[in-house]
Enzyme design. Structure first.
Site, short mmCIF file in Angstrom:
data_model
loop_
_atom_site.label_atom_id
_atom_site.label_comp_id
_atom_site.label_asym_id
_atom_site.label_seq_id
_atom_site.Cartn_x
_atom_site.Cartn_y
_atom_site.Cartn_z
N ASP A 1 110.12 -78.90 -26.22
CA ASP A 1 109.70 -80.16 -25.58
C ASP A 1 109.18 -79.91 -24.18
OD1 ASP A 1 109.68 -83.17 -25.43
OD2 ASP A 1 111.05 -82.72 -23.79
N HIS A 2 109.81 -78.98 -23.46
CA HIS A 2 109.39 -78.70 -22.09
C HIS A 2 108.13 -77.85 -22.01
CE1 HIS A 2 113.64 -79.61 -20.28
NE2 HIS A 2 113.14 -80.59 -21.02
N ASP A 3 107.62 -77.44 -23.17
CA ASP A 3 106.30 -76.82 -23.25
C ASP A 3 105.22 -77.87 -23.46
OD1 ASP A 3 104.30 -74.91 -23.43
OD2 ASP A 3 104.83 -74.23 -25.44
N ARG B 1 112.30 -78.47 -14.93
CA ARG B 1 113.62 -78.81 -15.47
C ARG B 1 114.44 -77.57 -15.83
NH1 ARG B 1 110.58 -82.72 -19.61
NH2 ARG B 1 109.18 -80.92 -19.40
N HIS C 1 118.74 -85.11 -28.89
CA HIS C 1 119.84 -85.56 -28.03
C HIS C 1 121.11 -85.84 -28.84
CE1 HIS C 1 116.66 -87.11 -24.92
NE2 HIS C 1 116.78 -85.80 -24.94
N GLU D 1 118.25 -77.85 -15.78
CA GLU D 1 118.90 -79.02 -16.36
C GLU D 1 120.23 -78.69 -17.02
OE1 GLU D 1 116.89 -81.71 -18.92
OE2 GLU D 1 115.64 -82.52 -17.31
N ASP E 1 101.73 -73.10 -25.58
CA ASP E 1 101.16 -72.00 -24.79
C ASP E 1 102.19 -71.36 -23.86
OD1 ASP E 1 101.47 -74.08 -23.02
OD2 ASP E 1 99.36 -74.22 -22.45
N THR F 1 100.42 -79.31 -20.55
CA THR F 1 99.38 -79.20 -21.57
C THR F 1 99.97 -79.57 -22.92
OG1 THR F 1 99.76 -76.92 -22.33
CG2 THR F 1 98.55 -77.20 -20.26
N PHE G 1 99.48 -77.99 -25.64
CA PHE G 1 99.45 -76.83 -26.53
C PHE G 1 100.74 -76.03 -26.46
CE2 PHE G 1 95.10 -77.76 -25.14
CZ PHE G 1 94.52 -78.02 -26.36
#
Length: 732
Positions: A216-218, A375, A473, A378, A302, A298, A300
């Site tokens: 998700d953080h990508d 993050r 979550h 986190e 990546d 982005t 993508f």
């Protein structure tokens, strides 16, 4: 003459439009500066809690801040013009009706919004067909902004705002939807999500939810407003329960089991920042007159959480003092000789009271880590993954330097980054997604690569970012597990309650490094998401509560965010996916296969149409072999299908890698990556599959190494300048 010319010039003799623009900029600049100083001050206090750090780190930075500032400048300028016109005309008017297209374009240019939509030429971007830009600008050569960072989320269904433009669902507490009032999100959380028991997943490890967060953080990051106070009234969004943009507080129902009757009557909530060319500010560009939100990353796969999604950040993360294409590492500490993430230059001490909260043996301050995604701190499980892939980039770059000593620093960096991106695409599609959406959805939508299509927009859908991909979550355990070499509880550094594992980088520095954490991720089960045992207390009642201040409720936050973004209700998305749309209790019971749950939902919402889509998707029984219900399986597969088909530089696309390189990438192993970058000696062959007590683990000596021989380059002329000349070159 335009209607605007009817206005008198201001007392300084300047044109009315410029006066409004100047006043808007002054007001916003003051609010931004005050909020930044206020946020920093709160985070630096000895009594600061994780929520203070999160609030500061979630504020827009670099180009994202510029994008948000431009949008706010334009929006507030038009609001001022509208207010002053109303004062003169004594009746309601729309600011855009008073201005000519030329005048609107002047405002757009002066605020900076025009720059956000002006045409882009890809001809002057070096090696645009070989390497990704940091921002993913020009991935699509016909539509250069497709999937780029700091562009709006896309919509698969029209937004559902109360005023049709920007007012969140539930802003007007008296407004009825389909004949019923929307319930308070905290009340929904109390009645549906609150369950004390935790069922462990017998099939999948705790790596599954943390790796899901990593993915998700990508792909998604939605910045909130930079201001902690209302622009118009100065209301402090942290202290007041008054609704005043951007403050959209979460009311606490009477007789709340945690708060009782005598405590603060709301949880603070800031609206997401608007995108520049939407809402009232979108009119000069021909954009739909509806508020959209920004994705600062982005679209993508990546590995942007490793490298950054903006050029300035990507450069900050590089080690430019050497010619090996390395990423920066920590200069103060190591993990028993292995690399740690570098510290941020932001003066934050995340160990405010070492004697009581951190480590009794070390009294040094620990700043926050810095990585491609803000993050990174986190939770310590996520920090461990960041550290793992930082090390793997540097391992790849050093190995490539040995194979190709003639390669420049830039070539080494870009080739290692390109391999890392290919890694992620393979691991996510081959190993991760099938466990989430189940074999049926995976086989139908994602199993076979369809080829690149430049007409496909890979941009992240608002519903994916705000609802569907937040399913994880409900799979998080209430602990961050730390295990020893035998995959038993670590005797020196035991497992940490989740609420004490948030924003604690000092635990990585002083408490055993990442090896116990990685073992904990692959050696302990995930929480099993069931209809009866939804969200653990650590997330629902103790989120970001470490020492003081009121803890947040992640479930309530998710539903409030969906309303803030104007996400339509449950049945609208069921219809989009070709699923039935239950209308009453019997029909909802058939969909959920759970009468008590269906009854509680309708007691709250009145009708299935009103159910917040995040909650509705989670309430569904899991698809066979997956960890989401049919609705989220549909939305998640649709998003990843678009991400892959709309990516010109996807690893399977002809010409991106050679056939030998593709064969090597197809055999990548997450277990091997763990072995290569930690002191762990044995791992599960598939780290996502749970094997209790270390059974069926593989020795690292038996896991094949990643084959880099296809990257041996015998064409020296293709590498550009030599190392000496490219030491200070930029990546874009």
């Amino acid at each position: 003459m335009s209607a605007c010319m009817w206005f008198a010039e201001d007392r300084r003799g300047g044109p009315f439009i410029l006066s409004a623009l100047e006043d808007a900029k002054k007001t916003l600049d003051k609010a931004y500066m005050y909020s930044r100083v206020e946020s920093l001050s709160r985070a630096q206090k000895s009594s600061a809690c994780p929520a203070d750090f999160l609030r500061l780190l979630r504020q827009p930075a670099r180009d994202t801040r510029s994008a948000v500032r431009a949008a706010d400048y334009m929006d507030y300028t038009l609001r001022l013009i509208q207010q002053r016109a109303h004062h003169l005309h004594k009746h309601s008017v729309n600011a855009t009706d008073l201005l000519t297209p030329d005048e609107l374009n002047t405002i757009a240019r002066e605020t900076g919004c025009s720059a956000r939509v002006q045409p882009i030429s890809c001809r002057f971007i070096p090696e645009v067909n070989k390497y990704r830009t940091a921002t993913s600008i020009c991935n699509n050569l016909r539509n250069p902004r497709f999937g780029a960072s700091n562009t709006p989320f896309t919509r698969w269904l029209p937004a559902d705002y109360e005023d049709g433009i920007s007012q969140p669902r539930g802003w007007d507490k008296r407004r009825r939807y389909n004949g019923f009032l929307l319930p308070l999100v905290r009340q929904v959380s109390n009645m549906i999500l609150a369950r004390s028991n935790v069922d462990s997943d017998r099939r999948y490890t705790h790596l599954l939810p943390i790796f899901g967060q990593w993915v998700d953080h990508d792909l998604t990051f939605t910045p909130t407003s930079p201001s902690l106070r209302s622009f118009s009234s100065g209301v402090d969004c942290d202290e007041s329960c008054e609704q005043a943009h951007p403050c959209f507080p979460i009311p606490i129902p009477s007789q709340d089991p945690r708060f009782g009757l005598n405590s603060k009557s709301c949880l603070p909530f800031l609206r997401s920042a608007p995108a520049c060319v939407t809402g009232n500010r979108g009119i000069p560009f021909g954009a739909k007159n509806v508020r959209q939100q920004i994705n600062s990353l982005t679209a993508f796969l990546d590995a942007g959480q490793v490298y950054g999604s903006e050029s300035m950040l990507a450069r900050e993360l590089r080690n430019l003092t050497h010619d090996q294409g390395l990423l920066r590492i920590n200069q103060r500490f190591t993990d028993r000789g292995r690399e740690l993430l570098p510290f941020s230059t932001l003066k934050l001490n995340l160990c405010p009271n070492p004697l009581n909260s951190c480590s009794s043996s070390r009294l040094e301050e620990v700043p926050s880590f810095i990585a491609g995604d803000a993050r990174v701190d986190e939770n310590i499980g996520l920090t461990a993954l960041h550290t793992l892939f930082l090390r793997d980039h540097n391992r790849l770059a050093r190995a490539l330097s040995q194979l190709n000593p003639h390669w420049s620093s830039d070539t080494l960096y870009q080739e290692a980054r390109k391999i890392m991106g290919g890694y992620h695409q393979v691991l996510i599609f081959r190993d991760y997604l099938k466990t989430i959406v189940g074999p049926k959805y995976f086989s139908f939508y994602l199993a076979k690569y369809p080829g690149y299509n430049d007409k496909v927009d890979p941009s992240i859908a608002n519903v994916f970012a705000t609802a569907a991909f937040r399913f994880g979550h409900l799979t998080v355990q209430p602990f961050m597990f730390r295990l020893d070499e035998n995959y038993r509880e670590h005797p020196e550094f035991p497992s940490v309650p989740l609420h004490k594992a948030l924003f604690t980088p000092w635990r990585v520095v002083f408490e055993g490094g990442i090896d116990p954490l990685i073992r904990g991720l692959v050696g302990r089960p995930a929480k099993l998401h069931t209809q009866d045992h939804m969200m653990v207390e650590a997330l629902r009642d103790r989120l970001f509560q470490f020492r003081i201040r009121v803890a947040q409720d992640l479930g309530a936050l998710n539903m409030q965010r969906g309303r803030d973004h104007g996400i339509p209700g449950y049945n609208a998305w069921r219809r989009l996916c070709g699923l039935s749309q239950p209308r009453n209790l019997p029909e909802l019971t058939r969909v959920l296969r759970n009468f008590p749950l269906a009854r509680r939902l309708l007691q709250l919402y009145g009708t299935p149409h009103n159910i917040d889509v995040w909650l509705g998707g989670l309430a569904e029984p899991l698809v066979p072999g997956g960890r989401v219900g049919p609705l989220f399986a549909c939305l998640i597969t649709a998003q990843f299908h678009k991400i892959r088909q709309g990516d010109r530089l996807w690893w399977e696309n002809e010409g991106v890698f050679t056939s030998r390189q593709r064969a090597s990438l197809a055999s990548v192993s997450l277990a091997r990556i763990i072995c290569d970058n930690t002191g762990i000696m044995d791992v599960p062959p598939d780290p996502f599959l749970y094997r209790p007590q270390g059974l069926e683990h593989a020795s690292c000596s038996t896991i094949p190494a990643f084959d880099l021989s296809p990257w041996i380059d015998t064409h020296k002329s293709h590498t550009g300048l030599n190392k000496t000349k490219t030491k200070k070159s930029k990546i874009e």
